[in-house]
Design a protein around this motif. Structure first.
Motif, PDB file in Angstrom:
ATOM      1  N   SER A  11       0.829  -1.217   0.000  1.00  0.00           N
ATOM      2  CA  SER A  11       0.000   0.000   0.000  1.00  0.00           C
ATOM      3  C   SER A  11       0.853   1.252   0.000  1.00  0.00           C
ATOM      4  O   SER A  11       0.321   2.357  -0.099  1.00  0.00           O
ATOM      5  CB  SER A  11      -0.913  -0.002   1.229  1.00  0.00           C
ATOM      6  OG  SER A  11      -1.762  -1.130   1.236  1.00  0.00           O
ATOM      7  N   SER A  12       2.174   1.086   0.133  1.00  0.00           N
ATOM      8  CA  SER A  12       3.080   2.233   0.157  1.00  0.00           C
ATOM      9  C   SER A  12       4.405   1.799  -0.458  1.00  0.00           C
ATOM     10  O   SER A  12       4.671   0.591  -0.584  1.00  0.00           O
ATOM     11  CB  SER A  12       3.291   2.719   1.594  1.00  0.00           C
ATOM     12  OG  SER A  12       3.879   1.683   2.372  1.00  0.00           O
ATOM     13  N   PRO A  13       5.260   2.746  -0.853  1.00  0.00           N
ATOM     14  CA  PRO A  13       6.512   2.365  -1.534  1.00  0.00           C
ATOM     15  C   PRO A  13       7.401   1.445  -0.701  1.00  0.00           C
ATOM     16  O   PRO A  13       8.034   0.541  -1.243  1.00  0.00           O
ATOM     17  CB  PRO A  13       7.186   3.725  -1.791  1.00  0.00           C
ATOM     18  CG  PRO A  13       6.068   4.698  -1.853  1.00  0.00           C
ATOM     19  CD  PRO A  13       5.050   4.211  -0.868  1.00  0.00           C
ATOM     20  N   GLN A  14       7.480   1.666   0.620  1.00  0.00           N
ATOM     21  CA  GLN A  14       8.368   0.833   1.435  1.00  0.00           C
ATOM     22  C   GLN A  14       7.727  -0.453   1.902  1.00  0.00           C
ATOM     23  O   GLN A  14       8.402  -1.363   2.373  1.00  0.00           O
ATOM     24  CB  GLN A  14       8.892   1.620   2.653  1.00  0.00           C
ATOM     25  CG  GLN A  14       7.874   1.859   3.748  1.00  0.00           C
ATOM     26  CD  GLN A  14       7.137   3.171   3.587  1.00  0.00           C
ATOM     27  OE1 GLN A  14       7.079   3.722   2.474  1.00  0.00           O
ATOM     28  NE2 GLN A  14       6.585   3.682   4.680  1.00  0.00           N
ATOM     29  N   GLY A  15       6.380  -0.547   1.796  1.00  0.00           N
ATOM     30  CA  GLY A  15       5.695  -1.772   2.173  1.00  0.00           C
ATOM     31  C   GLY A  15       5.244  -1.787   3.626  1.00  0.00           C
ATOM     32  O   GLY A  15       5.535  -0.866   4.400  1.00  0.00           O
ATOM     33  N   GLU A  16       4.546  -2.833   4.002  1.00  0.00           N
ATOM     34  CA  GLU A  16       3.946  -2.945   5.321  1.00  0.00           C
ATOM     35  C   GLU A  16       4.123  -4.359   5.874  1.00  0.00           C
ATOM     36  O   GLU A  16       4.445  -5.299   5.139  1.00  0.00           O
ATOM     37  CB  GLU A  16       2.429  -2.671   5.266  1.00  0.00           C
ATOM     38  CG  GLU A  16       2.038  -1.322   4.723  1.00  0.00           C
ATOM     39  CD  GLU A  16       2.067  -1.297   3.200  1.00  0.00           C
ATOM     40  OE1 GLU A  16       2.398  -0.238   2.624  1.00  0.00           O
ATOM     41  OE2 GLU A  16       1.792  -2.361   2.576  1.00  0.00           O
ATOM     42  N   LEU A  17       3.851  -4.473   7.170  1.00  0.00           N
ATOM     43  CA  LEU A  17       3.615  -5.772   7.787  1.00  0.00           C
ATOM     44  C   LEU A  17       2.115  -5.930   7.905  1.00  0.00           C
ATOM     45  O   LEU A  17       1.437  -5.074   8.489  1.00  0.00           O
ATOM     46  CB  LEU A  17       4.262  -5.852   9.168  1.00  0.00           C
ATOM     47  CG  LEU A  17       3.835  -7.076  10.007  1.00  0.00           C
ATOM     48  CD1 LEU A  17       4.379  -8.364   9.405  1.00  0.00           C
ATOM     49  CD2 LEU A  17       4.292  -6.926  11.452  1.00  0.00           C
ATOM     50  N   GLU A  18       1.598  -7.024   7.363  1.00  0.00           N
ATOM     51  CA  GLU A  18       0.173  -7.317   7.453  1.00  0.00           C
ATOM     52  C   GLU A  18      -0.031  -8.527   8.358  1.00  0.00           C
ATOM     53  O   GLU A  18       0.737  -9.495   8.301  1.00  0.00           O
ATOM     54  CB  GLU A  18      -0.413  -7.609   6.075  1.00  0.00           C
ATOM     55  CG  GLU A  18      -0.359  -6.417   5.130  1.00  0.00           C
ATOM     56  CD  GLU A  18      -0.922  -6.745   3.759  1.00  0.00           C
ATOM     57  OE1 GLU A  18      -1.311  -5.790   3.053  1.00  0.00           O
ATOM     58  OE2 GLU A  18      -0.964  -7.945   3.399  1.00  0.00           O
ATOM     59  N   VAL A  19      -1.091  -8.462   9.167  1.00  0.00           N
ATOM     60  CA  VAL A  19      -1.483  -9.581  10.022  1.00  0.00           C
ATOM     61  C   VAL A  19      -2.864 -10.042   9.571  1.00  0.00           C
ATOM     62  O   VAL A  19      -3.803  -9.249   9.535  1.00  0.00           O
ATOM     63  CB  VAL A  19      -1.506  -9.179  11.505  1.00  0.00           C
ATOM     64  CG1 VAL A  19      -1.872 -10.387  12.367  1.00  0.00           C
ATOM     65  CG2 VAL A  19      -0.178  -8.582  11.934  1.00  0.00           C
ATOM     66  N   LEU A  20      -2.959 -11.315   9.188  1.00  0.00           N
ATOM     67  CA  LEU A  20      -4.203 -11.849   8.663  1.00  0.00           C
ATOM     68  C   LEU A  20      -4.701 -13.004   9.530  1.00  0.00           C
ATOM     69  O   LEU A  20      -3.909 -13.670  10.202  1.00  0.00           O
ATOM     70  CB  LEU A  20      -4.018 -12.368   7.229  1.00  0.00           C
ATOM     71  CG  LEU A  20      -3.657 -11.378   6.130  1.00  0.00           C
ATOM     72  CD1 LEU A  20      -2.154 -11.094   6.123  1.00  0.00           C
ATOM     73  CD2 LEU A  20      -4.075 -11.928   4.764  1.00  0.00           C
ATOM     74  N   SER A  21      -5.983 -13.246   9.484  1.00  0.00           N
ATOM     75  CA  SER A  21      -6.564 -14.418  10.134  1.00  0.00           C
ATOM     76  C   SER A  21      -6.462 -15.579   9.151  1.00  0.00           C
ATOM     77  O   SER A  21      -7.323 -15.759   8.284  1.00  0.00           O
ATOM     78  CB  SER A  21      -8.030 -14.146  10.502  1.00  0.00           C
ATOM     79  OG  SER A  21      -8.609 -15.309  11.060  1.00  0.00           O
ATOM     80  N   GLY A  22      -5.396 -16.341   9.283  1.00  0.00           N
ATOM     81  CA  GLY A  22      -5.120 -17.369   8.282  1.00  0.00           C
ATOM     82  C   GLY A  22      -4.549 -16.725   7.037  1.00  0.00           C
ATOM     83  O   GLY A  22      -4.801 -15.540   6.758  1.00  0.00           O
ATOM     84  N   CYS A  23      -3.805 -17.482   6.254  1.00  0.00           N
ATOM     85  CA  CYS A  23      -3.113 -16.876   5.122  1.00  0.00           C
ATOM     86  C   CYS A  23      -4.056 -16.438   4.011  1.00  0.00           C
ATOM     87  O   CYS A  23      -3.680 -15.647   3.162  1.00  0.00           O
ATOM     88  CB  CYS A  23      -2.060 -17.859   4.582  1.00  0.00           C
ATOM     89  SG  CYS A  23      -0.650 -18.024   5.692  1.00  0.00           S
ATOM     90  N   ASP A  24      -5.297 -16.967   4.008  1.00  0.00           N
ATOM     91  CA  ASP A  24      -6.277 -16.552   3.009  1.00  0.00           C
ATOM     92  C   ASP A  24      -7.427 -15.770   3.637  1.00  0.00           C
ATOM     93  O   ASP A  24      -8.465 -15.538   2.994  1.00  0.00           O
ATOM     94  CB  ASP A  24      -6.847 -17.790   2.283  1.00  0.00           C
ATOM     95  CG  ASP A  24      -5.777 -18.532   1.507  1.00  0.00           C
ATOM     96  OD1 ASP A  24      -4.926 -17.870   0.895  1.00  0.00           O
ATOM     97  OD2 ASP A  24      -5.794 -19.786   1.536  1.00  0.00           O
ATOM     98  N   GLY A  25      -7.244 -15.353   4.907  1.00  0.00           N
ATOM     99  CA  GLY A  25      -8.330 -14.686   5.608  1.00  0.00           C
ATOM    100  C   GLY A  25      -8.247 -13.173   5.523  1.00  0.00           C
ATOM    101  O   GLY A  25      -7.458 -12.590   4.770  1.00  0.00           O
TER     102      GLY A  25
END
Length: 803
Positions: free
Chosen positions: A725-739
């Protein structure tokens, strides 16, 4: 192995029906000069010999060795004197006994006697006869190597405990010889340079395990480690690289090193004194980037000069195939042959990505002129030129099993690393083979799944797996099996930067390699090997070998069907019970829960026990007679600890298994205490398994920027980019890898390698147990992001989570 020549042949018919397991103390028939009947006590005593000898018969009584014991050899028997001197030196180091060697026509009573004997009862090459009774200890052999190995066995009989001074040896008759003539260990000094002292340290240890081939991997993309006088730039340029993250955390601005020709001669002579031949490997046509960096116009396909590689793995640079390049290679080999008397020269031949050849008009024209159908066949032509040249010099070519793919020169031999299939194919074609399969013999793989393991490959290779290998693959006929020269371990050094790492990776697994290569199958037993191993660990301690005790170290877990499920039970208010164990299942485990160090007086573990949190559990492992097997391990348990998972506890997002590599903070950091991180090169994604989210309001992640220094060649397209979502990137936390995405936090700006930082984010209210998926969306052209630990934050935590 004699200094100037080596017999790489299988040595002798196996006495399968008569060989015995040392730990069982059984006797055998047909052994020359039988000793007295074996007592019940003698039957139960473990003879501390590794590798297990071919034939053993126990006698009655013991021989005492004191400071007054005479060590004698016949006048003029140089091999006996050399072996005796080595035995005396080992006894001095192990027991503090300062014995001297005398020349005497006949042996003195109750003495140690070594002699070359053309009528020794063991006729096989490198074999020996060792007899202990009231008259003394006698070692006889028909060749110098046999005398040396007999001396090693005598030393092992004398060094089974931690004591100094006088000792006793049980009466015994040993008739022993190796199953294979090639018993080797590879040491990679190209990826990380290891100095002369470290190489000699490995040579000494190999000799003490009756190994006889040191495969020295001298050149690769990341460094050229041998001085070639007619091509000085190979070491002036090719031996040095600029490390990723240079200047940070003690990493040097310039990394590398090489051996002068004088140092090589010294190493060759040092090894030969211990009946070890050094097999040099000069990698070609692939893994050539350091050479091309030094001489791009002479040997490079494109003529352009690359930097010496910092990327591990598979890089695109090849030696050219024109006359100029081939003459250059012959010039290198001329000097290599002068330095190494080994009958074999290893040319690598593995992982040669053919892109440069396939896109080169000159190489393609040469292929058409030669009538070569494709680039694989062109490597076959290239290898044939090398084989022809080496044959003209009285040497033989050996290479990794990829050399089969383009057609194999008649004189070539194959070293099989991609399983055993290459060995089977080569042996069926009539070529000699050496077994070094990655699934059994690659000792840079980690030994355990413990969090305290250092950097390495996460495909775990436990001691038991190394021991399982039979170097003669199933499916070979008796005639084909004769082409199996032997077996060897391999220690690749991408993740082995120091001598401490070398010791940790090699030992005690080198003991298993030795028994695989020396002992007949009928003399091998996993239980017997484990029974003899504590004495070997004692020798390691006496000799200053910093071995890994991970196979014996205590695992401290919360009792339950799985550690994560049982953790959640405790978090929900259930009872806390601790289960202890270790990988091998041997030894007595002593533990404490009061913070003190466990001793033999501490509680002995027998079954899971209850504790009250918070608690610190410490556990150490001892043999049944009280000798240390593993240093104490400690685990602190409180609510915060139960809500945290370190890098080892995180799992692969795609199959739930372990990730591929455990890497250090920076690739060329000095020392051994660097933080380590488990990573998957293709997916910047981790799973926190079975996270209990009741009352959890946030998440804290210890993260790091690592060097993305991996040559993936044609696999580069498999590296997955998560949409940022931004040039440097983010850490995303998801409920399950497809959640659904539960949280997202921006990565800090910048690209400083080795930078450690913490990310925090709130989590929406959620109940129950869920897998949490954590992934980085940073550009894959930049640093490699990794996770050191993940902490779940409860509503009662003191500091609220923040973005």
């Amino acid at each position: 192995m004699i200094t100037t020549s080596v017999r790489f042949v299988r040595t002798g018919t196996l006495m399968r029906a008569f060989s015995l397991l040392l730990a069982a103390g059984l006797s055998l028939s047909g052994c020359a000069e039988r000793t007295a009947p074996v007592t019940a006590a003698a039957r139960t005593e473990v003879l501390p010999l590794i590798p297990a000898p071919a034939q053993v018969e126990r006698g009655e009584g013991r021989l005492q060795i004191t400071a007054k014991t005479v060590v004698s050899v016949p006048p003029g028997d140089v091999p006996a004197r050399d072996a005796a001197n080595h035995l005396v030196e080992l006894l001095r180091d192990a027991r503090g006994l300062d014995l001297s060697v005398r020349e005497e026509p006949v042996s003195s009573p109750a003495s140690i006697r070594l002699q070359l004997d053309s009528k020794s009862p063991v006729a096989q090459a490198e074999g020996y006869a060792l007899d202990v009774d009231a008259q003394g200890l006698r070692i006889r052999a028909r060749d110098a190597a046999g005398l040396f190995y007999g001396a090693i066995s005598a030393w092992q009989l004398a060094s089974a405990d931690a004591k100094h001074g006088a000792f006793e040896i049980p009466a015994v008759t040993i008739r022993d010889w190796p199953r294979f003539g090639w018993r080797g260990q590879l040491l990679d000094v190209a990826r990380h340079f290891h100095d002369v002292d470290t190489v000699k340290h490995v040579i000494d240890a190999m000799a003490q395990h009756k190994l006889n081939v040191l495969h020295l991997h001298l050149t690769d993309d990341q460094g050229w480690r041998i001085e070639i006088k007619r091509y000085p730039k190979l070491t002036e340029i090719g031996a040095w690289r600029t490390p990723p993250g240079a200047g940070r955390h003690g990493t040097p601005q310039r990394y590398g090193g090489f051996y002068t020709q004088e140092q090589i001669r010294d190493l060759v002579a040092y090894a030969a004194e211990r009946h070890i031949t050094i097999l040099p490997e000069i990698d070609m046509p692939g893994h050539a980037q350091a050479a091309v960096a030094a001489y791009p116009e002479e040997v490079g396909v494109t003529g352009e000069r690359p930097a010496v590689a910092v990327d591990w793995g598979v890089n695109p640079y090849l030696f050219d195939t024109d006359e100029r390049s081939m003459k250059f290679i012959e010039g290198v080999l001329d000097e290599v042959l002068e330095l190494f008397p080994s009958p074999y020269i290893h040319i690598g031949g593995d992982e040669a990505v053919k892109d440069q050849w396939e896109t080169s008009p000159a190489v393609r024209a040469q292929m058409r002129q030669l009538g070569v159908k494709d680039a694989h066949a062109m490597q076959g032509w290239f290898n044939a030129q090398l084989a022809k040249y080496l044959t003209s010099k009285g040497r033989r070519l050996i290479g990794w099993d990829e050399i089969l793919e383009g057609g194999l020169p008649e004189s070539a031999s194959v070293m099989s690393w991609r399983g055993v299939e290459g060995a089977v194919a080569a042996a069926k074609l009539g070529h000699d083979v050496v077994l070094a399969p990655a699934g059994w013999m690659y000792l840079d793989n980690l030994q355990t799944d413990r969090s305290d393991e250092p950097n390495g490959r996460l495909a775990m290779l436990p001691l038991s797996r190394v021991y399982e290998l039979d170097p003669v693959p199933a499916g070979l006929t008796a005639d084909q099996a004769r082409h199996v020269l032997g077996a060897q371990g391999a220690l690749w050094s991408e993740y082995i930067p120091s001598s401490r790492h070398v010791d940790h990776a090699l030992f005690p697994r080198l003991a298993a390699v030795a028994e695989v290569a020396w002992s007949p199958m009928a003399a091998r037993s996993w239980d017997g090997f484990l029974a003899r191993l504590p004495a070997q660990l004692q020798r390691y301690r006496a000799l200053g070998i910093d071995y890994s005790d991970g196979a014996f170290a205590a695992d401290i877990k919360i009792d339950g069907s799985s550690n994560k499920v049982s953790t959640n039970t405790v978090l929900n208010g259930g009872p806390t019970k601790i289960a202890l164990g270790n990988q091998t299942g041997i030894g007595q485990i002593r533990y404490t829960i009061d913070g003190s160090e466990p001793t033999l007086k501490s509680s002995r573990y027998g079954a899971p026990f209850a504790v009250t949190l918070p608690v610190t559990v410490k556990a150490a492992v001892f043999t049944e007679d009280g000798q240390p097997l593993a240093a104490a391990r400690s685990r602190h348990l409180d609510r915060d600890a139960l809500l945290s998972v370190d890098t080892q506890g995180l799992r692969n997002c795609h199959d739930g298994g372990p990730l591929g590599l455990r890497v250090p903070l920076l690739p060329d950091m000095p020392g051994t205490d660097t933080p380590v991180y488990n990573v998957d090169l293709f997916y910047a994604c981790w799973t926190y398994p079975q996270a209990r989210l009741d009352g959890i309001t946030g998440i804290r992640v210890d993260a790091v920027r690592l060097a993305r220094n991996y040559g993936l060649a044609h696999d580069q397209s498999k590296v997955h980019q998560y949409p940022p979502s931004s040039p440097q990137g983010e850490l995303e936390v998801l409920s399950g890898c497809d959640g659904e995405i539960l949280a997202k936090v921006a990565l800090p700006a910048g690209a400083t390698l080795g930078e450690q930082f913490t990310l925090e984010a709130p989590l929406p209210p959620r109940e129950g147990v869920h897998d949490l998926c954590l992934r980085f969306t940073a550009p894959i052209e930049g640093p490699l992001y990794a996770i050191g630990a993940v902490h779940l934050i409860e509503a009662t935590a003191q500091s609220p989570p923040k973005r």
